[in-house]
Enzyme design. Structure first.
Site, mmCIF file in Angstrom:
data_model
loop_
_atom_site.group_PDB
_atom_site.id
_atom_site.type_symbol
_atom_site.label_atom_id
_atom_site.label_comp_id
_atom_site.label_asym_id
_atom_site.label_seq_id
_atom_site.Cartn_x
_atom_site.Cartn_y
_atom_site.Cartn_z
ATOM 1 N N LYS A 1 -1.085 -0.881 -12.979
ATOM 2 C CA LYS A 1 -1.018 0.011 -11.823
ATOM 3 C C LYS A 1 0.426 0.071 -11.342
ATOM 4 O O LYS A 1 1.035 -0.949 -11.037
ATOM 5 C CB LYS A 1 -1.925 -0.521 -10.710
ATOM 6 C CG LYS A 1 -1.851 0.279 -9.430
ATOM 7 C CD LYS A 1 -2.858 -0.224 -8.418
ATOM 8 C CE LYS A 1 -2.776 0.551 -7.124
ATOM 9 N NZ LYS A 1 -3.709 0.015 -6.116
ATOM 10 N N ARG B 1 5.020 -1.249 -1.949
ATOM 11 C CA ARG B 1 4.234 -2.135 -2.817
ATOM 12 C C ARG B 1 4.973 -2.527 -4.094
ATOM 13 O O ARG B 1 4.368 -2.960 -5.057
ATOM 14 C CB ARG B 1 2.917 -1.451 -3.184
ATOM 15 C CG ARG B 1 2.054 -1.045 -1.996
ATOM 16 C CD ARG B 1 0.597 -0.965 -2.400
ATOM 17 N NE ARG B 1 -0.222 -0.124 -1.551
ATOM 18 C CZ ARG B 1 -0.598 -0.410 -0.306
ATOM 19 N NH1 ARG B 1 -0.200 -1.542 0.261
ATOM 20 N NH2 ARG B 1 -1.365 0.427 0.371
ATOM 21 N N LYS C 1 -3.109 3.406 -14.172
ATOM 22 C CA LYS C 1 -3.043 4.223 -12.968
ATOM 23 C C LYS C 1 -1.620 4.389 -12.500
ATOM 24 O O LYS C 1 -0.914 3.383 -12.461
ATOM 25 C CB LYS C 1 -3.865 3.520 -11.886
ATOM 26 C CG LYS C 1 -3.825 4.183 -10.540
ATOM 27 C CD LYS C 1 -4.580 3.361 -9.547
ATOM 28 C CE LYS C 1 -4.347 3.992 -8.188
ATOM 29 N NZ LYS C 1 -4.852 3.182 -7.135
HETATM 30 C C1 PBG Z 1 -5.617 0.307 -3.131
HETATM 31 C C2 PBG Z 1 -5.631 1.553 -3.922
HETATM 32 C C3 PBG Z 1 -4.714 2.637 -3.911
HETATM 33 C C4 PBG Z 1 -5.272 3.638 -4.729
HETATM 34 C C5 PBG Z 1 -6.461 3.129 -5.245
HETATM 35 N N1 PBG Z 1 -6.659 1.833 -4.750
HETATM 36 C C6 PBG Z 1 -3.511 2.867 -3.124
HETATM 37 C C7 PBG Z 1 -2.310 2.064 -3.257
HETATM 38 O O1 PBG Z 1 -2.178 1.205 -4.130
HETATM 39 O O2 PBG Z 1 -1.462 2.272 -2.424
HETATM 40 C C8 PBG Z 1 -4.665 4.990 -4.978
HETATM 41 C C9 PBG Z 1 -5.608 6.061 -5.389
HETATM 42 C C10 PBG Z 1 -5.113 7.446 -5.298
HETATM 43 O O3 PBG Z 1 -3.947 7.735 -4.989
HETATM 44 O O4 PBG Z 1 -5.941 8.343 -5.539
HETATM 45 N N2 PBG Z 1 -4.898 -0.743 -3.583
#
Ligand code: PBG
Length: 332
Positions: A202, A224, A256
């Site tokens: 991610k 983050r 992701k």
């Molecule tokens: C939470 C999370 C996020 C997303 C999914 N789970 C946001 C982030 O990491 O800030 C993003 C999903 C999206 O943008 O559709 N940790």
């Protein structure tokens, strides 16, 4: 394959007849490939539009149940639940309680889902008042998510989700060791059959912008990048993430975002051919197409189906997408 070259070889031959084009099609889209993200908040009969994500709303558990029923009727592969709690604190306590919002959502959604699986996103950022993915600790003058303290909280959260009926637990916090900690906690509570879909690779992405409105989870300070991956790091770093998560017991893994990371999906697919791969077609990827379509600049249906095809062609079996319901309707 012998290519004498043109004019003996004519690649257009396979493109002339629509039926022949169908014969040589390899990537097909089916509603069962799609997982719909849903946002749940406390209350009754509450539906709050998410302005940057037209067609997606925050729903109270009763309306969520109706949405889940529709998703199941459309033949979707699953839904993934995100909670917006009534109150937030430093630890994200709401997520640890069986009267918390995700617990309540699961109980409401369970009977509506039939045999469609309910996934839960497992993270602290929607539940903490500072919006980070775990409790903060001061380290060398910098506020940082305390990795190992977060693991214990994630384990407890996972058990709450499993008890309340989650079929798949999907941790998204990018903490080192999170899959192992969750696996251990689930097993100790008798949930050794509940699978983990790890958000393994991610990235710290600007494409999450609209989601942070949807989930009310924007970090109140900082970003983050201390835990999510750097888009500019070696793509093979994703392989290390995936390998470690598998070693810790992940059953499925996720890449992701999807679109700017199709190379990563392909890398993971080639290296771990037997592992089910999900890709998250994230909020910003959805919103930018919606916005262009609203201006008449793009044909939304054609573009969305092309993007979903690309994500599947890159190697993802499952696609988390805000188009899940619409795409299922377009395909029928
Ligand atoms: C939470 C999370 C996020 C997303 C999914 N789970 C946001 C982030 O990491 O800030 C993003 C999903 C999206 O943008 O559709 N940790």
């Amino acid at each position: 394959m012998t290519d004498g070259g043109f004019p003996t070889v004519r690649l257009r031959r396979l493109r002339q007849h629509p039926g022949v084009r169908r014969l040589v099609t390899e990537t097909r889209l089916d509603p069962s490939n799609f997982i719909l993200p849903l946002f749940v908040r406390p209350g009754r009969q509450v539906r709050r539009e998410i302005s940057a994500m037209p067609g997606n709303d925050q729903l109270s558990p009763d309306l969520l149940a109706r949405e889940v029923e529709q998703a199941a009727a459309l033949g979707l592969g699953g839904v993934i639940l995100f909670g917006i709690p009534a109150a937030k604190d430093g630890q994200g306590s709401d997520a640890l309680s069986e009267s918390g919002i995700v617990a309540e959502a699961l109980r409401a959604a369970r009977p509506a889902a039939g045999d469609m699986p309910l996934l839960t996103d497992l993270c602290c950022c929607e539940y903490t008042d500072h919006g980070h993915c775990g409790p903060l600790a001061e380290r060398r003058g910098r506020a940082d998510v305390d990795n190992d303290a977060t693991l214990a909280l994630l384990g407890r959260q996972a058990v709450v989700h499993a008890r309340c009926g989650a079929d798949v637990i999907a941790p998204s916090g990018m903490m080192d060791g999170m899959v192992g900690a969750i696996r251990t906690a689930l097993d100790a509570a008798g949930f050794e059959q509940v699978p983990i879909l790890s958000y393994a690779a991610k990235y710290a992405s600007a494409f999450y912008g609209p989601f942070r409105e949807a989930a009310e989870s924007a970090p109140q300070s900082g970003d983050r990048r201390g835990y999510q991956m750097d888009p500019a790091a070696a793509a093979e770093q994703a392989l290390r993430e995936v390998e470690l998560d598998l070693a810790e017991g992940a059953d499925m893994i996720m890449v992701k975002p999807a679109l700017a990371y199709l190379d990563v999906i392909r890398l993971v697919r080639d290296r771990f051919p037997g592992v089910p791969i999900a890709a998250y077609n994230v909020s910003g990827e959805f919103s930018m197409v919606k916005a262009a379509a609203q201006r008449g600049w793009l044909d939304e249906q054609a573009v969305a189906l092309e993007l979903l095809t690309a994500i599947r062609r890159a190697g993802a079996g499952m696609v988390l997408t805000y188009w899940a319901k619409e795409a299922a309707q377009w395909l029928s």
